[in-house]
Write a protein that holds these residues in place. Structure first.
Motif, mmCIF file in Angstrom:
data_model
loop_
_atom_site.group_PDB
_atom_site.id
_atom_site.type_symbol
_atom_site.label_atom_id
_atom_site.label_comp_id
_atom_site.label_asym_id
_atom_site.label_seq_id
_atom_site.Cartn_x
_atom_site.Cartn_y
_atom_site.Cartn_z
ATOM 1 N N ALA A 100 -8.060 5.720 6.788
ATOM 2 C CA ALA A 100 -8.544 4.348 6.630
ATOM 3 C C ALA A 100 -7.857 3.438 7.637
ATOM 4 O O ALA A 100 -6.685 3.595 7.929
ATOM 5 N N ASN A 101 -8.599 2.474 8.170
ATOM 6 C CA ASN A 101 -8.055 1.521 9.131
ATOM 7 C C ASN A 101 -7.730 0.203 8.450
ATOM 8 O O ASN A 101 -8.429 -0.238 7.538
ATOM 9 N N TYR A 102 -6.662 -0.435 8.938
ATOM 10 C CA TYR A 102 -6.189 -1.700 8.391
ATOM 11 C C TYR A 102 -6.001 -2.703 9.515
ATOM 12 O O TYR A 102 -5.598 -2.343 10.615
ATOM 13 N N VAL A 104 0.856 -1.173 0.000
ATOM 14 C CA VAL A 104 0.000 0.000 0.000
ATOM 15 C C VAL A 104 0.897 1.229 0.000
ATOM 16 O O VAL A 104 1.730 1.384 0.882
ATOM 17 N N THR A 158 -3.614 2.908 11.013
ATOM 18 C CA THR A 158 -4.409 3.889 10.288
ATOM 19 C C THR A 158 -3.501 4.581 9.295
ATOM 20 O O THR A 158 -2.401 4.984 9.636
ATOM 21 N N ASN A 210 -6.333 9.671 1.319
ATOM 22 C CA ASN A 210 -6.811 8.787 2.386
ATOM 23 C C ASN A 210 -7.465 9.618 3.472
ATOM 24 O O ASN A 210 -7.008 10.697 3.789
ATOM 25 N N TYR A 217 -1.704 -6.353 5.477
ATOM 26 C CA TYR A 217 -2.853 -5.726 6.125
ATOM 27 C C TYR A 217 -4.062 -5.763 5.212
ATOM 28 O O TYR A 217 -3.934 -5.694 3.996
ATOM 29 N N GLU A 218 -5.244 -5.841 5.812
ATOM 30 C CA GLU A 218 -6.508 -5.776 5.087
ATOM 31 C C GLU A 218 -7.172 -4.447 5.418
ATOM 32 O O GLU A 218 -7.292 -4.079 6.589
ATOM 33 N N LYS A 219 -7.597 -3.732 4.386
ATOM 34 C CA LYS A 219 -8.308 -2.478 4.606
ATOM 35 C C LYS A 219 -9.704 -2.794 5.125
ATOM 36 O O LYS A 219 -10.424 -3.610 4.561
#
Length: 101
Positions: free
Chosen positions: A30-32, A1, A21, A27, A89-91
Motif C-alpha cells: 500500500a502507498n501512503y 500504522v 510503501t 499489506n 501519512y494518508e493511505k
C-alpha cells in the motif's frame, strides 16, 4: 500504522519522504502520502509544537506552517528539513496513486 517505519538519512530525496510503501503481514504494498509533520521546538523541559500540513489543491501541492495563531506557506524543502516529532501519512487508494510523482 502498525509496521510502518520511516528512516530519514542524509541525502534522502524529497519524493522518498513524500510517499512511502508499506509491505508485510496483511499489506500488499500500500502507498501512503505524507500529509503533516509535527515538530517540537525547544528542550525536553520546555518548548512549543508547530506543524506543517499539506494543502492538496490539485494540480498544485502546497504546504502550510502552523504555530498558534500564525500560519503561512512554506516549501517542501522547509517541511522535510524539520526535526520531526511525528509524521502523518494518508493511505492512498489505488485510483489516487497518480497524485505522487
Amino acid at each position: 500504522v502498525h509496521g510502518l517505519s520511516v528512516g530519514v538519512t542524509t541525502g534522502t530525496s524529497i519524493s522518498a519522504l513524500l510517499k512511502c510503501t508499506m509491505s508485510g503481514k496483511g499489506n500488499s504494498g500500500a502507498n501512503y502520502l505524507l500529509r503533516a509533520v509535527v515538530e517540537h521546538k525547544g528542550t525536553a523541559d520546555t518548548g512549543h509544537y508547530v506543524s506543517y500540513c499539506l494543502v492538496n489543491d490539485q494540480p498544485l501541492r502546497r504546504w502550510e506552517y502552523f504555530s498558534d495563531e500564525q500560519h503561512h506557506a512554506v516549501t517542501e524543502e522547509t517541511v522535510l528539513g524539520a526535526q520531526a516529532t511525528m509524521l502523518f501519512y494518508e493511505k492512498l487508494e489505488e485510483s489516487s496513486r497518480h497524485i505522487i510523482r
